[in-house]
Scaffold this motif. Structure first.
Motif, PDB file in Angstrom:
ATOM      1  N   ASP A 157      35.933  45.008  41.661  1.00 30.05           N
ATOM      2  CA  ASP A 157      35.510  44.261  41.134  1.00 30.05           C
ATOM      3  C   ASP A 157      34.712  43.052  41.786  1.00 30.05           C
ATOM      4  OD1 ASP A 157      36.296  45.734  39.227  1.00 30.05           O
ATOM      5  OD2 ASP A 157      38.295  44.844  38.749  1.00 30.05           O
ATOM      6  N   VAL A 158      35.361  42.715  42.961  1.00 24.66           N
ATOM      7  CA  VAL A 158      34.476  41.500  43.589  1.00 24.66           C
ATOM      8  C   VAL A 158      33.751  41.731  44.310  1.00 24.66           C
ATOM      9  CG1 VAL A 158      34.563  39.937  45.294  1.00 24.66           C
ATOM     10  CG2 VAL A 158      36.121  40.316  43.085  1.00 24.66           C
ATOM     11  N   VAL A 159      33.718  43.508  44.548  1.00 28.19           N
ATOM     12  CA  VAL A 159      32.153  43.649  45.837  1.00 28.19           C
ATOM     13  C   VAL A 159      31.135  44.385  44.718  1.00 28.19           C
ATOM     14  CG1 VAL A 159      32.284  46.219  47.276  1.00 28.19           C
ATOM     15  CG2 VAL A 159      34.361  44.409  47.198  1.00 28.19           C
ATOM     16  N   MET A 160      31.614  44.846  43.351  1.00 26.18           N
ATOM     17  CA  MET A 160      30.731  45.762  42.670  1.00 26.18           C
ATOM     18  C   MET A 160      30.246  44.385  42.242  1.00 26.18           C
ATOM     19  SD  MET A 160      32.675  48.497  40.177  1.00 26.18           S
ATOM     20  CE  MET A 160      31.815  47.922  39.037  1.00 26.18           C
ATOM     21  N   ASP A 161      30.212  43.223  42.040  1.00 27.03           N
ATOM     22  CA  ASP A 161      29.983  41.647  41.492  1.00 27.03           C
ATOM     23  C   ASP A 161      29.005  41.477  42.647  1.00 27.03           C
ATOM     24  OD1 ASP A 161      29.612  40.403  39.301  1.00 27.03           O
ATOM     25  OD2 ASP A 161      30.190  38.586  40.747  1.00 27.03           O
ATOM     26  N   ILE A 162      29.614  41.583  43.729  1.00 23.31           N
ATOM     27  CA  ILE A 162      28.976  41.268  44.795  1.00 23.31           C
ATOM     28  C   ILE A 162      27.289  41.217  45.323  1.00 23.31           C
ATOM     29  CG2 ILE A 162      28.792  41.203  47.821  1.00 23.31           C
ATOM     30  CD1 ILE A 162      31.678  39.444  47.098  1.00 23.31           C
ATOM     31  N   VAL A 163      27.816  43.083  45.361  1.00 28.58           N
ATOM     32  CA  VAL A 163      26.499  43.697  45.443  1.00 28.58           C
ATOM     33  C   VAL A 163      25.501  43.837  44.828  1.00 28.58           C
ATOM     34  CG1 VAL A 163      26.169  46.697  45.868  1.00 28.58           C
ATOM     35  CG2 VAL A 163      27.828  45.422  46.371  1.00 28.58           C
ATOM     36  N   HIS A 164      26.157  43.722  43.063  1.00 27.47           N
ATOM     37  CA  HIS A 164      25.914  43.675  41.731  1.00 27.47           C
ATOM     38  C   HIS A 164      24.415  42.288  41.822  1.00 27.47           C
ATOM     39  CE1 HIS A 164      23.963  42.120  37.740  1.00 27.47           C
ATOM     40  NE2 HIS A 164      23.728  43.125  37.651  1.00 27.47           N
ATOM     41  N   LYS A 165      24.914  40.953  42.301  1.00 26.47           N
ATOM     42  CA  LYS A 165      24.316  40.463  42.552  1.00 26.47           C
ATOM     43  C   LYS A 165      23.452  40.384  43.842  1.00 26.47           C
ATOM     44  CE  LYS A 165      27.302  36.315  41.119  1.00 26.47           C
ATOM     45  NZ  LYS A 165      28.360  37.037  40.294  1.00 26.47           N
ATOM     46  N   ASN A 170      31.837  26.346  51.872  1.00 31.97           N
ATOM     47  CA  ASN A 170      30.138  26.861  52.852  1.00 31.97           C
ATOM     48  C   ASN A 170      30.544  27.902  53.260  1.00 31.97           C
ATOM     49  OD1 ASN A 170      29.449  24.360  52.984  1.00 31.97           O
ATOM     50  ND2 ASN A 170      31.228  23.008  53.658  1.00 31.97           N
ATOM     51  N   PRO A 171      31.309  28.461  52.692  1.00 35.77           N
ATOM     52  CA  PRO A 171      31.002  30.246  53.176  1.00 35.77           C
ATOM     53  C   PRO A 171      29.528  30.841  53.757  1.00 35.77           C
ATOM     54  CG  PRO A 171      30.997  30.275  50.773  1.00 35.77           C
ATOM     55  CD  PRO A 171      31.228  28.802  50.814  1.00 35.77           C
ATOM     56  N   ASN A 172      29.292  31.560  54.952  1.00 35.55           N
ATOM     57  CA  ASN A 172      28.149  31.746  55.604  1.00 35.55           C
ATOM     58  C   ASN A 172      27.225  32.313  54.695  1.00 35.55           C
ATOM     59  OD1 ASN A 172      26.182  32.234  56.961  1.00 35.55           O
ATOM     60  ND2 ASN A 172      27.598  32.589  59.241  1.00 35.55           N
ATOM     61  N   PRO A 173      26.403  31.944  54.771  1.00 36.19           N
ATOM     62  CA  PRO A 173      24.922  31.930  53.219  1.00 36.19           C
ATOM     63  C   PRO A 173      24.020  32.816  54.342  1.00 36.19           C
ATOM     64  CG  PRO A 173      24.078  30.053  54.726  1.00 36.19           C
ATOM     65  CD  PRO A 173      25.529  30.176  54.850  1.00 36.19           C
ATOM     66  N   ASN A 174      24.396  33.778  55.340  1.00 38.02           N
ATOM     67  CA  ASN A 174      23.894  34.596  55.556  1.00 38.02           C
ATOM     68  C   ASN A 174      24.530  35.943  55.675  1.00 38.02           C
ATOM     69  OD1 ASN A 174      21.487  32.841  57.417  1.00 38.02           O
ATOM     70  ND2 ASN A 174      22.661  32.288  58.779  1.00 38.02           N
ATOM     71  N   GLY A 233      29.542  36.286  52.144  1.00 36.21           N
ATOM     72  CA  GLY A 233      29.701  34.601  52.254  1.00 36.21           C
ATOM     73  C   GLY A 233      28.798  34.238  50.723  1.00 36.21           C
ATOM     74  N   ARG A 234      27.203  35.333  50.827  1.00 36.95           N
ATOM     75  CA  ARG A 234      26.950  33.784  49.900  1.00 36.95           C
ATOM     76  C   ARG A 234      26.438  34.424  47.947  1.00 36.95           C
ATOM     77  NH1 ARG A 234      22.860  36.689  52.985  1.00 36.95           N
ATOM     78  NH2 ARG A 234      22.219  38.563  51.879  1.00 36.95           N
ATOM     79  N   ASN A 235      28.061  35.376  47.612  1.00 34.89           N
ATOM     80  CA  ASN A 235      27.692  35.716  46.885  1.00 34.89           C
ATOM     81  C   ASN A 235      29.402  35.338  46.645  1.00 34.89           C
ATOM     82  OD1 ASN A 235      25.606  36.184  45.880  1.00 34.89           O
ATOM     83  ND2 ASN A 235      25.963  38.008  47.093  1.00 34.89           N
ATOM     84  N   ILE A 236      30.043  35.217  47.478  1.00 36.75           N
ATOM     85  CA  ILE A 236      31.658  34.872  47.093  1.00 36.75           C
ATOM     86  C   ILE A 236      32.186  34.579  46.063  1.00 36.75           C
ATOM     87  CG2 ILE A 236      32.663  33.104  48.631  1.00 36.75           C
ATOM     88  CD1 ILE A 236      34.433  36.490  47.628  1.00 36.75           C
ATOM     89  N   GLN A 237      32.057  32.715  45.196  1.00 33.16           N
ATOM     90  CA  GLN A 237      31.942  32.159  45.366  1.00 33.16           C
ATOM     91  C   GLN A 237      31.965  32.206  43.458  1.00 33.16           C
ATOM     92  OE1 GLN A 237      29.569  28.705  47.583  1.00 33.16           O
ATOM     93  NE2 GLN A 237      32.027  27.923  47.871  1.00 33.16           N
ATOM     94  N   GLU A 238      30.158  32.083  43.367  1.00 37.53           N
ATOM     95  CA  GLU A 238      30.272  32.910  42.233  1.00 37.53           C
ATOM     96  C   GLU A 238      30.568  33.816  41.522  1.00 37.53           C
ATOM     97  OE1 GLU A 238      26.293  32.688  40.701  1.00 37.53           O
ATOM     98  OE2 GLU A 238      25.387  31.599  41.646  1.00 37.53           O
TER      99      GLU A 238
END
Lengths: 147, 147
Positions: A132-140, B95-99, B103-108
């Motif tokens: 779910d998280v991976v899909m969400d990240i890819v989507h974002k 502060n996860p890595n935005p590059n 890293g740039r999506n995990i929090q949200e």
DNA sequence: TTACCTGTAACTATAATAGTTACATTTCAT
DNA sequence: ATGAAATGTAACTATTATAGTTACAGGTAA
């Protein structure tokens, strides 16, 4: 009080292992993504390994998921990184006064309620997977790059 | 990690205020039932007062419930004694890595899931009142004395 | 006015988290 | 087989929260 960030870091790691599955996922690379120390990552990886979630070998660079993406729930990670002991999310004061009506009954009275609340939390966590998280990240990501 | 026993102590206190409602519930008496220090009780009482759950006055011995028994939920106490800040039961590494994609999506991506789990816990707590505990204690007492 | 209470500041001890350094051990490429 | 590069861990630090404690200022009532 707050549940240790080992939990969120664990999820971060597992998601990255999938998204970067063709790369060399060393503790240093993972640490750079999480933004912390490689030794800390190795500690957490050790816990994830013990729980059967990842495959790692001494001397060999990189780590892999030991299970299918959709088979790893948030609850698995939560338990793996040992942030909360079983039935110990809430602490109950010990040694209340046995000479008092309330003192001698409060623990037995409260504990099942606390267990229920903890169970509700864990049930929620068991319904979400790393997939779910991976899909969400890819989507974002897709949302942002297509702007 | 564990949620502070201020929570269980708070419930203990409120239940005792009801069960001993005709007595003089000083911080010393409450402390003796909980088995701790009067000053600690007064601290917790201060929080319960601030949340509108009890009535106390400087210089005047004793405390009373400020609401009906069935109107005080576990969630009220949980929030009153400040064991967990709003939406902060789980901590997320910052502060996860935005590059990095992850890293740039995990929090949200993670935070709504954590909020849901916390909500499930709090919803469970909102369904239990001090009245339930008092009734349970009275019932347990009756069971034992009738043996 | 004295005895008793609440309210609170200041301090201690203990434990957990997060981070860090250092190093033994293992593996692989050359 | 030797060296480079990883993992696995032990040991340590800093920071924070909890729980407990002492001490005392201030309010209330007999």
């Amino acid at each position: 009080m707050s549940i240790s960030s080992r939990f969120s870091v664990g999820i971060h790691i597992l998601a990255l292992l999938e998204i970067n599955k063709d790369g060399k996922n060393t503790s240093e690379l993972l640490a750079s993504s999480v933004n912390t120390n490689p030794a800390l990552i190795r500690k957490i990886m050790g816990m994830l390994k013990k729980a059967g979630l990842v495959e790692i070998h001494p001397g060999i660079a990189g780590a892999k998921l030991a299970k299918g993406l959709s088979e790893i729930t948030f609850l698995d990670v939560y338990q793996a990184v040992n942030v909360v002991n079983e039935n110990e999310l809430f602490s109950v004061h010990d040694n209340p006064n046995p000479n008092c009506t309330v003192g001698r009954n409060i623990q037995e009275s409260i504990m099942p309620i606390f267990s229920n609340a903890q169970l509700a939390l864990e049930t929620t966590l068991s319904k979400v997977t790393i997939e779910d998280v991976v899909m969400d990240i890819v989507h974002k990501e897709h949302e942002n790059t297509s702007k």
